[in-house]
Structure formats: structure tokens, C-alpha cells
Design an enzyme around this catalytic site. Structure first.
Site, PDB file in Angstrom:
ATOM      1  CB  SER A 165      61.083 102.121  69.798  1.00 59.00           C
ATOM      2  OG  SER A 165      61.986 101.038  69.911  1.00 59.00           O
ATOM      3  CG  HIS A 207      53.974  96.695  68.000  1.00 53.78           C
ATOM      4  ND1 HIS A 207      54.574  97.077  69.176  1.00 53.78           N
ATOM      5  CD2 HIS A 207      54.974  96.243  67.206  1.00 53.78           C
ATOM      6  CE1 HIS A 207      55.884  96.856  69.100  1.00 53.78           C
ATOM      7  NE2 HIS A 207      56.155  96.350  67.913  1.00 53.78           N
TER       8      HIS A 207
HETATM    9  P1  AMP Z   1      59.122  95.241  66.160  1.00 46.19           P
HETATM   10  O1  AMP Z   1      58.279  94.541  67.167  1.00 46.19           O
HETATM   11  O2  AMP Z   1      59.897  96.384  66.716  1.00 46.19           O
HETATM   12  O3  AMP Z   1      59.938  94.291  65.334  1.00 46.19           O
HETATM   13  O4  AMP Z   1      58.122  95.927  65.151  1.00 46.19           O
HETATM   14  C1  AMP Z   1      57.091  95.203  64.525  1.00 46.19           C
HETATM   15  C2  AMP Z   1      56.433  96.066  63.498  1.00 46.19           C
HETATM   16  O5  AMP Z   1      55.896  97.238  64.117  1.00 46.19           O
HETATM   17  C3  AMP Z   1      57.409  96.567  62.423  1.00 46.19           C
HETATM   18  O6  AMP Z   1      56.770  96.557  61.169  1.00 46.19           O
HETATM   19  C4  AMP Z   1      57.700  97.965  62.874  1.00 46.19           C
HETATM   20  O7  AMP Z   1      58.100  98.828  61.836  1.00 46.19           O
HETATM   21  C5  AMP Z   1      56.358  98.375  63.449  1.00 46.19           C
HETATM   22  N1  AMP Z   1      56.531  99.500  64.369  1.00 46.19           N
HETATM   23  C6  AMP Z   1      57.396  99.593  65.401  1.00 46.19           C
HETATM   24  N2  AMP Z   1      57.310 100.792  65.984  1.00 46.19           N
HETATM   25  C7  AMP Z   1      56.355 101.491  65.307  1.00 46.19           C
HETATM   26  C8  AMP Z   1      55.812 102.808  65.417  1.00 46.19           C
HETATM   27  N3  AMP Z   1      56.227 103.655  66.341  1.00 46.19           N
HETATM   28  N4  AMP Z   1      54.854 103.169  64.540  1.00 46.19           N
HETATM   29  C9  AMP Z   1      54.422 102.317  63.580  1.00 46.19           C
HETATM   30  N5  AMP Z   1      54.900 101.063  63.427  1.00 46.19           N
HETATM   31  C10 AMP Z   1      55.859 100.660  64.279  1.00 46.19           C
END
Ligand code: AMP
Length: 290
Positions: A197, A49
């Protein structure tokens, strides 16, 4: 607005909880001549993030991160209730990263009253996670549309980690002529290759060790596919290796066209090796370029 409440003057993170406050804060930065980069998240923030916030800073945008665990993108048997939440920790990470606005709305602020309108992106949601998570991409497309319209940024930043989601959002913005640039950012990984993640914290140490195999096998498939091998054969071999290595279930592991997400048998242009697999209570997704 005096200087002590002017968000453009303080180097701090403005925490806003209502759409009205978000728009007021964004307007103040715009008045100061700044552009806005939106980073939509569900919180429990990690380096992945943070890299999106850095992406906004690198482009000269004022980073505005949203934190909202969106109930409409979770299925009835999914982990909405258990999804990790750590608002104060998230604010600290955003502050350290140089984020200037965080929008952390309640469910009622996000969805006031009865909602009759949703956004559906067809075609590229037919495969991969689409059929496995009915309603998921409609929930995502709808909440991202709302966040974009609430913040009216110049750009919005999304991770390639959620590759199908990134393509869905790019397509939605194109099809609906939304005036926002969508920027895809590379996946940030742990030292052993596991994609970061928020859900990785569900894993115990044994599962965590097994999980690194996913990235290894994606690389094996990418190498074979680039070398002209049958994508189906390479993917089947990788799935077998993952199951032998301790994964409980491979939901899909396939090579697809990088834009349409249509399955490929041979790689001749931009392609992606993409997978979803279950390990204990954790569902892992990952992908790399083929
Ligand atoms: P989330 O909070 O999991 O919904 O993710 C929010 C944003 O962060 C989304 O655009 C995801 O694709 C991005 N994101 C999550 N994990 C990663 C990662 N390991 N590397 C880059 N972006 C990420």
C-alpha cells in the site's frame, strides 16, 4: 501525426495531462487496432499497481494508467495533504512495466468549474468502510466514472486489496450499463504477508513489524470460518490478538458475503474476511477469501 509524435510507434510512455490529449492518444492506439486497459491509481506506485499494468498487458491491452490523488474521496480529517506523491518515480516504474499512456491531470482538469453531479452506489456502501469514511465511496465512484468516460477503455483493472471499492465499481458499471469490463486482480503482498500500500510508508519499523499480524489473523479467521466455526467468534478472537500484538484500534474485522458484502455468521458460499485497523497514524485495510 508524424512517426516521431505517434504514440503507437514509440515504445515509450506517453505522458498526457489533459482529457483532450488522453482521448487523442487513445484514439491513435485504437486506430492501430489496439484495445485499452485503464489502471486508475493515486500514484506513489508499488508492485501492486504494477501488477495491474501487467494484467492489462497479459490481456493484450495497451495499458493506460491514471495518477490522480482525488480530493473528493478524502474526509476532512484524512491524509489528503500528506498522501505520498512521487510523479517522476511513478513514471519510471510505469515505463519499466511496459505502460504506454499515463494520464496525470491537474485538479482543475479533472473537476473543471462547479461540479453538480456525483455517482452514489447504495447498499454495499452501508457497511465496512462506508460509515467510517462518509462520502468516500461517492468520491471514488464519481472519479472512476469520470476516468472511464475520459479514457473509454475496453477494460479497467482494480485490486482486490480495496475489496469494497472493487465491488462498488463492479456494481456501478453494471447498474449504469457502462460498456467497460471491470477486472479484479489479486493482492500483491510483502514477504511477511503485509498487503502492499502507498500508505505503508507512514509506518516506522516497529509498526511495520506489528502490521504483518493483520494478514496472519485474517488467515486464522478464514481457516476457522471454512471449518464451520462462528464467524463472529473467530473475528472477535482475531481482533483481540491484533490489539494484544500492538494494533491501536480494530475498526472492523468481519466475514462477509463476497458480492453483497452482507455480514455472515457461517460460511457456505463465496465469502471474504475483511478488516480495517489503525496502527499509529496508519489506517490499514486488507481482506482474503474465506
Ligand atoms: P490506489 O493508488 O491506492 O488508489 O490504488 C490504485 C489501484 O491499485 C486500486 O485498484 C487498488 O486496489 C490497487 N492496489 C493497491 N494496492 C494493491 C496491492 N497490494 N495489490 C494489488 N492491487 C493493489
Amino acid at each position: 501525426m508524424n512517426s516521431s509524435t505517434d504514440p503507437t510507434r514509440e515504445q515509450d510512455l506517453a505522458v498526457v495531462r489533459t482529457v483532450a490529449d488522453l482521448r487523442r492518444t487513445v484514439a491513435a492506439f485504437r486506430k492501430a487496432g489496439r484495445t485499452i486497459g485503464l489502471v486508475p491509481t493515486m500514484g506513489a506506485l508499488h508492485e501492486g499497481h504494477v501488477s495491474l499494468v501487467k494484467g492489462a498487458l497479459d490481456r493484450g491491452d495497451v495499458p493506460a494508467t491514471s495518477i490522480f490523488v482525488n480530493p473528493t474521496q478524502f474526509g476532512p480529517n484524512e491524509d489528503f495533504a500528506a498522501y505520498p506523491r512521487d510523479e517522476q518515480g511513478d513514471f519510471d516504474k510505469l515505463r519499466a512495466a511496459g505502460c504506454r499512456i499515463v494520464f496525470a491531470p491537474s485538479k482543475d482538469e479533472m473537476y473543471p468549474g462547479q461540479q453538480l453531479t456525483t455517482v452514489t452506489v447504495a447498499g454495499i456502501t452501508d457497511g465496512l468502510c462506508g460509515p467510517l469514511r462518509p462520502g468516500h465511496f461517492e468520491g471514488v465512484a464519481t472519479v472512476v466514472s469520470k476516468l472511464l468516460l475520459m479514457a473509454m477503455p475496453d477494460r479497467a483493472f482494480f485490486g482486490e486489496k480495496d475489496y469494497q471499492q472493487l465491488q462498488v465499481i463492479k456494481r456501478m458499471v453494471r447498474d449504469l450499463s457502462m460498456p467497460f469490463e471491470i477486472v479484479g486482480m489479486p493482492t500483491v503482498r510483502e514477504a511477511d504477508g503485509l498487503a502492499m500500500s502507498s500508505r505503508n510508508r507512514y509506518m516506522n519499523p516497529t509498526e511495520r513489524a506489528i502490521a504483518a499480524g493483520l494478514y496472519r489473523e485474517l488467515n486464522a479467521v478464514a481457516k476457522a470460518a471454512r471449518g464451520g466455526a462462528s464467524c463472529t467468534a473467530a473475528a472477535a478472537e482475531a481482533a483481540k490478538a491484533l490489539l494484544a500484538g500492538g494494533f491501536d484500534k480494530i475498526e472492523y474485522l468481519t466475514v462477509v458475503d463476497a458480492e453483497s458484502l452482507a455480514p455472515l455468521e457461517k460460511v457456505s458460499g463465496p465469502a471474504r474476511v475483511i478488516a480495517a485497523a489503525r496502527l499509529g497514524r496508519t489506517r490499514l485495510i486488507d481482506n482474503i477469501a474465506a
